[in-house]
Design an enzyme around this catalytic site. Structure first.
Site, PDB file in Angstrom:
ATOM      1  N   LYS A 251       0.862  -1.183   0.000  1.00 33.58           N
ATOM      2  CA  LYS A 251       0.000   0.000   0.000  1.00 33.58           C
ATOM      3  C   LYS A 251       0.895   1.230   0.000  1.00 33.58           C
ATOM      4  O   LYS A 251       1.720   1.411   0.886  1.00 33.58           O
ATOM      5  CB  LYS A 251      -0.894  -0.010   1.248  1.00 33.58           C
ATOM      6  N   ASP A 256      -2.505  10.259   3.303  1.00 29.34           N
ATOM      7  CA  ASP A 256      -3.906   9.872   3.499  1.00 29.34           C
ATOM      8  C   ASP A 256      -4.617  10.927   4.340  1.00 29.34           C
ATOM      9  O   ASP A 256      -4.552  10.914   5.565  1.00 29.34           O
ATOM     10  CB  ASP A 256      -3.978   8.491   4.189  1.00 29.34           C
ATOM     11  N   LYS A 263      -9.987  13.146   7.772  1.00 32.66           N
ATOM     12  CA  LYS A 263      -9.504  12.755   9.094  1.00 32.66           C
ATOM     13  C   LYS A 263      -9.478  13.948  10.042  1.00 32.66           C
ATOM     14  O   LYS A 263      -9.495  15.098   9.616  1.00 32.66           O
ATOM     15  CB  LYS A 263      -8.079  12.181   8.975  1.00 32.66           C
ATOM     16  N   ASP A 274       1.588   6.447   5.352  1.00 34.02           N
ATOM     17  CA  ASP A 274       0.646   5.485   4.778  1.00 34.02           C
ATOM     18  C   ASP A 274       1.175   4.778   3.524  1.00 34.02           C
ATOM     19  O   ASP A 274       0.441   4.046   2.870  1.00 34.02           O
ATOM     20  CB  ASP A 274      -0.691   6.195   4.500  1.00 34.02           C
ATOM     21  N   GLU A 335      -9.332   3.602   2.047  1.00 30.42           N
ATOM     22  CA  GLU A 335      -8.836   3.629   0.667  1.00 30.42           C
ATOM     23  C   GLU A 335      -7.765   2.572   0.393  1.00 30.42           C
ATOM     24  O   GLU A 335      -7.555   2.197  -0.765  1.00 30.42           O
ATOM     25  CB  GLU A 335      -8.267   5.024   0.355  1.00 30.42           C
ATOM     26  N   ARG A 337      -7.630  -0.632   0.991  1.00 31.21           N
ATOM     27  CA  ARG A 337      -8.163  -1.856   0.399  1.00 31.21           C
ATOM     28  C   ARG A 337      -8.553  -1.643  -1.067  1.00 31.21           C
ATOM     29  O   ARG A 337      -8.552  -2.590  -1.851  1.00 31.21           O
ATOM     30  CB  ARG A 337      -9.332  -2.372   1.249  1.00 31.21           C
TER      31      ARG A 337
HETATM   32  N1  BES Z   1      -4.228   4.698   6.794  1.00 29.86           N
HETATM   33  C1  BES Z   1      -5.356   4.431   7.599  1.00 29.86           C
HETATM   34  C2  BES Z   1      -5.066   3.419   8.719  1.00 29.86           C
HETATM   35  C3  BES Z   1      -4.129   3.863   9.813  1.00 29.86           C
HETATM   36  C4  BES Z   1      -4.635   4.412  10.976  1.00 29.86           C
HETATM   37  C5  BES Z   1      -2.771   3.689   9.693  1.00 29.86           C
HETATM   38  C6  BES Z   1      -3.776   4.788  11.993  1.00 29.86           C
HETATM   39  C7  BES Z   1      -1.914   4.061  10.721  1.00 29.86           C
HETATM   40  C8  BES Z   1      -2.420   4.607  11.861  1.00 29.86           C
HETATM   41  C9  BES Z   1      -6.493   3.842   6.758  1.00 29.86           C
HETATM   42  O1  BES Z   1      -6.534   4.278   5.444  1.00 29.86           O
HETATM   43  C10 BES Z   1      -7.779   4.245   7.408  1.00 29.86           C
HETATM   44  O2  BES Z   1      -7.992   5.387   7.577  1.00 29.86           O
HETATM   45  N2  BES Z   1      -8.577   3.264   7.773  1.00 29.86           N
HETATM   46  C11 BES Z   1      -9.822   3.523   8.428  1.00 29.86           C
HETATM   47  C12 BES Z   1     -10.812   2.487   7.934  1.00 29.86           C
HETATM   48  C13 BES Z   1     -12.222   2.741   8.346  1.00 29.86           C
HETATM   49  C14 BES Z   1     -12.731   4.035   7.733  1.00 29.86           C
HETATM   50  C15 BES Z   1     -13.077   1.579   7.915  1.00 29.86           C
HETATM   51  C16 BES Z   1      -9.621   3.397   9.932  1.00 29.86           C
HETATM   52  O3  BES Z   1      -8.863   2.534  10.349  1.00 29.86           O
HETATM   53  O4  BES Z   1     -10.200   4.181  10.656  1.00 29.86           O
HETATM   54 ZN    ZN Z   2      -4.693   4.796   4.609  1.00 30.21          ZN
HETATM   55 ZN    ZN Z   3      -7.574   6.087   5.111  1.00 27.27          ZN
END
Ligand code: BES
Ligand code: ZN
Ligand code: ZN
Length: 480
Positions: A251, A256, A263, A274, A335, A337
């Protein structure tokens, strides 16, 4: 990043800024006396006494007429984690460019040298590119003075330790680079620069046109909101005598923001990280090629920003992935996935024996396992065990989480083949993997959710604050 240079001699001294003496705790008295002389020793009696406490300990002793001595003790019954800690302490020595390392008691084996040298290199890592006062100094020069080991075997162990450290530090550099400087285009260029000229390694960079031609709808859907074009980097390596073919996917979200599901301040602060999965996958493939490992690898880095704008993908939109399967995007922040769906399809098309993907995929995995342990999920328990074992050897810990068939309904969509989120508040790391699973078919596959350990909030042993390069050493260990 500069990886130290290490040479090996069996006799004589060499001029150095610091003489490091690595001692088994049981031998401390004789060893210290022989190094410092008994007169000096009594002055430092109390400090030296502290060194015998069953842990890795160290003391830096300044001498009037000789270079300082850095004494590092190893507890009896030491394990490789102790050697790693000792190496980190040595690597961490400030303002030292030349150090000699001697060992009392002949207890170091060749395999220990690899771990120690690797830890010295990782422990001396600093990212000073953007500090105006400080330059990224010269690489440390380390002279090993250890008796009783085979010269050639030591040199090979040193090379292995340094090559793995190079990969980890290269991945760290990519993660630490500010996001507006490390765009997908620049990321791809940095990989090409390192990969060009390595034998049996072919690098391809796909631009937007090519990505459109290849119908990578997941990647394009995430890239839709960004002014930066996406990229795919494909590395292909075929080592001599390779018995298995492995496909890797990383990835590579260079930033992000969450997209339209933007966020929070806290959530966004570290999101240049990310792309850590792509960094680890690319760095380890280049290192394995440099080491002429007997394995065949095809590695994909799926690179884009995830940004909000008038052209961004909206919650409710449906993407058509390369596989033909459709995904309803209900949260633009899930995003990873989406880009991996296309990466996994590309990987599967290569006909590999197995597929591994590395991704900073879910905050839920950080909640479950913290910032020192990665989650591993997949469709093949044997493969998962193998990966976990490789991780143990290089101190990259993984914990197996499930993808239960009974949760498949969590990603059901009202209008498309699947949706990109699970049930609110439930099994977040699993929900991500449930979607990825739909793109690997029956190829053995493991997904490493490295959201936690991809960065460190403080200096801890060989890990430095910022990007850790987590996953690079593990892949090298597994595929060597
Ligand atoms: N890049 C983030 C995941 C992440 C969070 C990495 C904290 C490192 C530290 C990912 O793209 C994301 O935001 N995932 C969401 C998914 C949810 C919206 C289903 C998450 O984990 O909140
Ligand atoms: Zn991400
Ligand atoms: Zn994300």
């Amino acid at each position: 990043m500069r990886v130290p240079s290490v040479s090996y001699i069996t006799d004589g001294g060499s001029p150095s800024d610091v003489r490091v003496v690595l001692i088994d705790e049981d031998l401390i008295d004789e060893a210290v006396v022989s190094e410092l002389g008994s007169a000096v020793c009594s002055t430092y009696f109390s400090k030296i006494n502290e060194l015998t406490s069953g842990k890795v300990n160290s003391v830096l002793i300044h001498l009037a007429e000789a270079s300082p001595v850095f004494i590092v003790t190893l507890p009896s019954g030491r394990r490789s984690s102790d050697l790693r800690e000792a190496g980190a302490l040595i690597g961490n020595l400030k303002n030292v460019s030349r150090l000699s390392l001697r060992q009392e008691s002949n207890a170091l084996r060749v395999s220990d040298i690899e771990v120690l040298v690797n830890a010295i290199a990782l422990g001396s890592y600093e990212f000073n590119v953007y500090r105006s006062e400080q330059e990224d100094g010269e690489a440390k020069e380390v002279v090993l003075q250890i008796e009783g080991l085979d010269q050639r075997e030591v040199e090979e162990a040193v090379a292995r330790g340094l090559n793995s450290a190079w990969a980890t530090c290269f991945a760290r550099d990519l993660v630490n680079e500010p996001p507006s400087r490390l765009t997908p285009e620049v990321f791809a260029q940095r990989i090409s620069d390192e990969a060009n000229g390595v034998s049996n390694l072919v690098v391809e960079v796909w631009d937007r046109r090519r990505i459109e031609d290849e119908r990578l709808g997941g990647l394009l859907g995430v890239a839709a909101g960004s002014v930066q074009d996406p990229r795919v980097v494909k590395l292909s390596y075929k080592g001599e005598g390779s018995a298995r073919k492995v496909a890797l996917v990383g990835k590579g979200i260079t930033f992000d923001s969450g997209g339209l599901n933007i966020k929070t301040f806290e959530g966004m602060k570290t999101m240049k990280t990310d792309m850590a999965g792509a960094a680890a996958v690319m760095a380890s493939t280049i290192a394995l090629a440099k080491a002429k490992a007997p394995v065949e690898i095809v590695a994909f880095a799926m690179l884009t920003e995830n940004m909000p704008s008038g052209s961004a993908t909206k919650p409710g939109d449906v993407l058509v992935t390369r596989s033909g399967q459709t995904i309803e995007v209900l949260n633009t922040d899930a995003e990873g996935r989406l880009v991996l769906s296309d990466g996994l399809t590309l990987a599967r098309e290569e006909g590999p024996d197995y597929i591994l993907d590395l991704a900073t995929l879910t905050g839920a995995c950080v909640v479950a396992l913290g910032d020192e342990i990665a989650g591993i999920l997949g469709n093949n328990d044997e493969l998962i065990s193998e990966v976990i074992e490789a991780g143990k050897k290089v101190d990259e810990e993984l914990w197996h989480l499930p993808i239960p068939a009974r949760y498949r309904s969590h990603i059901k969509s009202e209008i498309a083949d699947m949706r990109n989120i699970g049930e609110t508040g439930q099994a977040g790391a699993t929900a991500g993997a449930l979607l990825l699973e739909r793109f690997v078919g029956d190829v053995p596959w493991a997904h490493l959710d490295i959201a936690g350990p991809s960065r460190s909030s403080s200096n801890k042993g060989v890990r430095k604050v910022g990007g850790t390069g987590f996953g690079a050493a593990l892949l090298i260990e597994l595929l060597s």
